[in-house]
Structures are given as structure tokens and as C-alpha cells.
Write a protein that holds these residues in place. Structure first.
Motif, PDB file in Angstrom:
ATOM      1  N   LEU A  46       0.795  -1.027  -0.149  1.00 56.99           N
ATOM      2  CA  LEU A  46       0.058   0.427   0.125  1.00 56.99           C
ATOM      3  C   LEU A  46       0.738   1.013   0.129  1.00 56.99           C
ATOM      4  N   ILE A  91      -0.748   0.736  -5.245  1.00 53.95           N
ATOM      5  CA  ILE A  91      -1.195  -0.367  -4.746  1.00 53.95           C
ATOM      6  C   ILE A  91      -0.062  -0.434  -5.636  1.00 53.95           C
ATOM      7  N   TYR A 111      -9.228  -3.350 -11.800  1.00 53.54           N
ATOM      8  CA  TYR A 111      -9.661  -2.307 -12.300  1.00 53.54           C
ATOM      9  C   TYR A 111      -9.458  -1.090 -12.996  1.00 53.54           C
ATOM     10  N   LEU A 159      -6.436   3.188  -7.322  1.00 55.14           N
ATOM     11  CA  LEU A 159      -7.352   3.305  -7.096  1.00 55.14           C
ATOM     12  C   LEU A 159      -8.810   4.239  -6.734  1.00 55.14           C
ATOM     13  N   ASP A 204     -13.287   3.100  -2.661  1.00 55.20           N
ATOM     14  CA  ASP A 204     -12.451   2.330  -2.573  1.00 55.20           C
ATOM     15  C   ASP A 204     -11.458   2.961  -3.119  1.00 55.20           C
ATOM     16  N   SER A 205      -9.598   3.195  -2.303  1.00 54.35           N
ATOM     17  CA  SER A 205      -8.706   3.586  -2.392  1.00 54.35           C
ATOM     18  C   SER A 205      -7.579   3.442  -1.650  1.00 54.35           C
ATOM     19  N   ALA A 264      -6.982   2.739   3.766  1.00 57.12           N
ATOM     20  CA  ALA A 264      -7.307   2.533   2.865  1.00 57.12           C
ATOM     21  C   ALA A 264      -8.233   1.134   2.472  1.00 57.12           C
ATOM     22  N   LEU A 311     -10.276  -1.479   0.492  1.00 55.67           N
ATOM     23  CA  LEU A 311     -10.101  -2.199  -1.173  1.00 55.67           C
ATOM     24  C   LEU A 311     -11.341  -3.758  -0.912  1.00 55.67           C
ATOM     25  N   ARG A 312     -12.317  -3.568  -1.554  1.00 60.13           N
ATOM     26  CA  ARG A 312     -13.423  -4.337  -1.725  1.00 60.13           C
ATOM     27  C   ARG A 312     -13.138  -4.767  -3.023  1.00 60.13           C
ATOM     28  N   TRP A 319     -10.174  -4.795  -7.320  1.00 59.18           N
ATOM     29  CA  TRP A 319      -8.268  -4.571  -6.988  1.00 59.18           C
ATOM     30  C   TRP A 319      -7.753  -5.979  -7.443  1.00 59.18           C
TER      31      TRP A 319
END
Length: 540
Positions: free
Chosen positions: A94, A110, A134, A198, A210-211, A217, A219-220, A225
Motif C-alpha cells: 500500500l 497499490i 480495476y 484506485l 475505495d482507494s 485504505a 479495498l473491496r 483490486w
């Protein structure tokens, strides 16, 4: 560990994409949208009550034929090639923007090394693998690993993908050409290096921001991702979400902590933590940030910097909801007894996930209370209902009862009045059967507002003590796990079949199976509920 060099990909490398076109067409596509059992039952009942009684015994045969037809169509669509991901092994770094960056909320990046083992579960050899990522993530290298590593030819391009409903989103559609065809039943392993930025998918999902930010952070799976083994379609996206097994190594910035749903942490060091999936999951959810911690008994709250007051309010609300729901319904049937809450930024979408609740950090204490008790209520509601009655409608109803229990009758009535307000503005949702809400544009209004009112009418009709006993029996019943609205309706019918003073079949027909004027939204909430209850009393 794979490092994403700053000289290769920047968060603003790609030009802005055009606004997504709005597709006004609305379609229903098999199992992804419609619970066939409930649809068939509703159609039979609408045609004739007598037909409903005579055809019911053959439902299973008819549904079996529908599912077989769907399998045939799916095989025709993908050429009888079905590739399924069996396990993921990810190494993630990250990279938030530096603190001196002039834009405070600029998204970071990422960098990921991903190994995915897959199997051909189709009936024909596979020469290509299709992946979804993404739109701002780019694969830098790809190889197939079977004793030796063989670099793979890859193509990747941004494409528009239609989303169920009306919106669209853009994805990076990737095609890998395998070194040799993968025969049916055989497995292979892919190694990918990719990275980028993202910035969420708000054009399709309002809550998906999400970012990687400076302090947090999120991430889903919705943000793609990690690579999904699927074509660029909504159906492909849904079918590839489940992850049988994963192992994840996360490299963190200084003083960050990390949480991953459906997993157990191990080998935690200063800036690195490893996770291994405990059970098969619906996707990989990773939350990391500069967290503080508040623990009270079985309630554990992890909060973002400067949000200690919010953490105390969330902890209090969770403790109240847990103890009250246990007294009403017994131990949680669909969640752990321990409650773990991980704060995410406001507006980013709270969720009840296996092992933790991701909770938005709203500044309004009343909203914080409602959202926290709602997510805790999901510990007593099963997931998997495509109509979103057994999970969302029940959780909203329990949220309303908890608000009434905490703040008094007047506030409780105001909570139920919100449902009438929403139905007044959505006549389609007001008349829609609860058992066939899946695939309808109004499904949010149906599940979040009409569903709780149906439960309120049931509660008022049979009495609170009997209603809670009904719910206790429901959550303890094995059929509740993954059940649909129609399954719940049948459970209620069987449980109350001997009811003399109340017409349970008419109630179920009106609310679950037919388009009826079930409640009058222009009345005050107390009068609307009283009139709805009176409708189902048997004449003496």
C-alpha cells in the motif's frame, strides 16, 4: 516483494474517462437476479388460486428444468469453457501519497504480486484466460507456472461493462494466451505483477469510494483490486466473486494496522502482516489505516485518527444492540458473539462482513447509533436472499425496534414513519411482492422500507412475545441460512397455520406474492399499521 516504481505508473497517468452512459433498459437474467421459486409461486398464484394449489407439487421438476436450461445457455455463451479460481496468493504494498503532497485527498497506489491457481471445469480445452481488473490497474507482467515459468502474451484494454440496473462502469479487460491448452479437469497457476491507482466506482456504486488515502485504505471486491477470472460482463463479475481460499501478505506504511474479512492474521511484524482465509468467502475485503483501538468486553472498535468520541458512541451502540438482541432472540446465529468494528470514512458504505463490521464514521450521533445497531442486527439475519428480505428487511426492522427500545415510543414511531415516506414516493415499490423483489429497480425501497412494514404488521397481529418466538425459531432453523423471502413466508405459514383469529394466508398473499395495496402511506404510521392489521382479522 513486488515494488511499483514511481517512474512507471502514476495515479493520474490515464486521461479522465467520459461520463458513463446511462442504459435505460432493464433486464432480468436468470439466477443472478431472480429467485425462480418465488417467481413461479407468484405467477401461479396470480393466475389462479386453484392452479396454485394443483401445480405446487411439480415446482421442483419445473425449477430443475430452468436451472438445466441456464447451464446450457451459459455453456453456449462461453464455448463450454469454464475456468474457476481455486486459490489466490497475494503480496500487496500500500503506497499512500507523501504527507507533503499538495492535494490532501489525492489517492495513492497499490503494487501487487498475485499467484492464482485455476482449474478448467468446462468440457472443452481452454487456450485463453479472461481477467477483470480495476480500470486504472495495469498488468506489468504475466506468466504461467507449472514446474517452470513461461511468460504469457497478454492484451489489456479499458472496456465499458453494463451493471445490473441502469448504470455502467469501466474495467480493464485482460486476455492471457496460455502456453498450451488447458484440458478439462486440469489445473494451472498464473503469476501476475500489476499496480496502479484506485479512485472508486461511484459512477455505478454510490458507496464504493475505495482507494488508498493518507490515513486509510479500503479495498473491496466491488472495486476489482484483485483479478477476477471472468469476462467483461455483470454476470461474469458476479459468478467470479467467491474465493475458495486465499493467502495475503500486506506491506503497510509506518504505524498502520490491517484487517481482512474471513481470515486469520499471522506473522504480524512492524510493517507487514499475513492473512490466511478461514473459510470460503464471497470476496477479499482489506481495510488498513492509522487506527486507534477501544475495547470494552466483547466489543472491539478500531477508529481513525481523532475519532475517539465516535468510537465511544459506536461501542455503546454495539453493546446495547448485542445485549438487547440476545435477550430477544438468543445467541447470534449468523455471526460471532464478539463484535469487531473497523471505522471507514463517512459515505463509504457500512457492511457486516465475516469477522468484522466496516462502519462509516458519521458525525451525527443519532445516525451513528442507527447504523451501528443495524450492522449488529445482521448477526441475527441470514445472507443470500436475492430479494434482500431475510437480510436487509429484517435488519432494518430490528434497527427500528432497537431505536424504540433505546429512545422511547415516539422515536420508534418516527423510525417506522420513514418507511411510509419512502413508499409514498415509490408507488411501484408499494405494490411490489416481497418474494419477487430481485431484479427490480426499486429493490432498495422494497427491502429497506416495505419489508420492515410487513414485519411490523406481523408483529402487531400476533403479539410481540409470539413474534420474537417465531424469529427465534426461524434463525435456529437450518433452512434460514441462504433462504429467500418465499422460504420465510412458507415458514410463517406453517408456524401459524392453526391461527384462528388472523388470516395468515391472506397476509402472505398480499405482502409476498401479489401486487396489492398492503398499507396506506398517506396515513400517520400508527393509523396505517392499525388499518393493515385490521385487514387480516378473521370475522367471528
Amino acid at each position: 516483494m513486488f515494488h511499483l516504481g514511481t517512474d512507471r505508473i502514476y495515479y493520474n497517468e490515464w486521461p479522465p474517462l467520459p461520463p458513463p452512459a446511462v442504459d435505460s433498459k432493464h433486464s432480468q437474467k436468470g439466477a443472478f437476479c431472480v429467485d425462480h421459486m418465488d417467481w413461479v409461486r407468484a405467477q401461479q398464484h396470480a393466475a389462479s388460486p386453484r392452479m396454485y394449489q394443483t401445480v405446487r407439487l411439480r415446482e421442483q421438476d419445473f425449477l430443475h428444468l430452468l436451472w438445466k436450461l441456464q447451464e446450457v445457455l451459459l455453456c453456449l455463451e462461453v464455448g463450454c469453457v469454464t475456468l474457476r479460481a481455486l486459490a489466490y496468493d497475494l503480496d500487496i504494498e500500500l503506497l499512500p501519497v507523501p504527507s507533503e503532497h499538495p492535494i490532501a485527498d489525492a489517492p495513492g497506489r497499490i503494487g501487487v504480486s498475485c499467484t492464482v491457481r485455476l482449474r478448467n471445469e468446462g468440457r472443452r480445452p481452454a487456450s485463453q484466460v479472461h481477467l477483470l481488473l480495476y480500470r486504472l490497474l495495469r498488468i506489468l507482467s504475466a506468466a504461467e507456472w507449472n514446474a517452470t515459468e513461461k511468460p504469457l502474451l497478454l492484451r489489456q484494454s479499458v472496456r465499458r461493462m453494463s451493471v445490473e440496473g441502469a448504470d455502467t462502469l469501466y474495467v480493464n479487460a485482460v486476455t492471457l494466451s496460455l502456453a498450451q491448452e488447458l484440458e478439462p479437469g486440469r489445473e494451472t497457476t498464473l503469476r501476475l505483477h500489476y499496480g496502479g491507482t484506485l479512485v472508486g466506482y461511484r459512477e455505478a456504486f454510490a458507496y464504493v469510494h475505495d482507494s488508498v488515502q493518507r490515513d486509510v485504505a479500503v479495498l473491496r471486491p466491488e472495486v476489482l483490486w484483485y483479478p477476477l477470472i471472468a469476462r467483461a460482463s455483470w454476470e461474469g463479475f458476479l459468478s467470479a466473486l467467491s474465493v475458495p481460499h486465499f493467502h495475503m501478505t500486506v506491506h503497510l506504511p509506518e504505524r498502520w494496522d490491517c484487517f481482512v474479512a474471513s481470515s486469520e492474521a499471522s506473522d504480524r511484524t512492524h510493517r507487514q502482516v499475513q492473512f490466511t482465509s478461514a473459510t470460503p468467502s464471497l470476496g477479499m475485503y482489506l481495510i488498513a489505516g492509522r487506527y486507534g483501538h477501544l475495547h470494552r468486553g466483547e466489543i472491539h472498535v478500531h477508529h481513525l485518527p481523532g475519532r475517539e468520541e465516535w468510537a465511544r458512541a459506536a461501542c455503546s451502540a454495539a453493546s446495547f444492540a448485542r445485549s438487547t438482541l440476545r435477550s430477544w432472540l438468543g445467541p447470534p446465529a449468523f455471526g460471532e458473539d464478539r463484535v469487531t468494528i473497523v471505522q471507514i470514512p463517512a459515505g463509504w458504505g457500512s457492511q457486516n462482513l465475516p469477522g468484522m463490521i466496516t462502519q462509516t464514521g458519521e458525525s451525527d450521533p443519532e445516525r451513528t447509533f442507527r447504523e451501528v445497531v443495524h450492522e449488529v442486527a445482521h448477526f441475527w439475519t441470514p445472507l443470500g436472499d436475492p430479494n434482500r428480505f431475510c437480510d436487509e428487511a429484517m435488519a432494518h426492522f430490528l434497527e427500528d425496534l432497537l431505536e424504540r427500545e433505546k429512545n422511547g415510543e415516539q422515536r420508534g414511531e418516527a423510525a417506522f414513519a420513514r418507511h411510509l415516506d419512502a413508499l409514498r414516493d415509490s408507488p411501484g415499490a408499494l405494490r411490489a411482492p416481497l418474494a419477487t423483489a430481485a431484479g427490480r429497480l426499486e429493490i432498495d425501497v422494497i427491502s429497506r422500507h416495505k419489508g420492515p412494514l410487513a414485519l411490523a404488521v406481523l408483529d402487531a397481529s400476533i403479539g410481540r412475545a409470539r413474534f420474537f418466538q417465531l424469529l427465534r425459531d426461524w434463525v435456529a432453523n437450518p433452512v434460514a441460512a441462504g433462504a429467500s423471502a418465499g422460504t420465510f413466508a412458507e415458514f410463517v405459514r406453517r408456524a401459524l397455520v392453526g391461527e384462528q383469529a388472523w388470516n395468515v394466508q391472506k397476509f402472505l398473499d398480499d405482502w409476498f406474492y401479489s401486487e396489492s395495496d398492503t398499507i396506506q402511506p398517506n396515513l400517520p404510521i400508527a393509523a396505517a399499521l392499525d388499518r393493515a392489521v385490521e385487514r387480516y382479522k378473521r370475522s367471528r
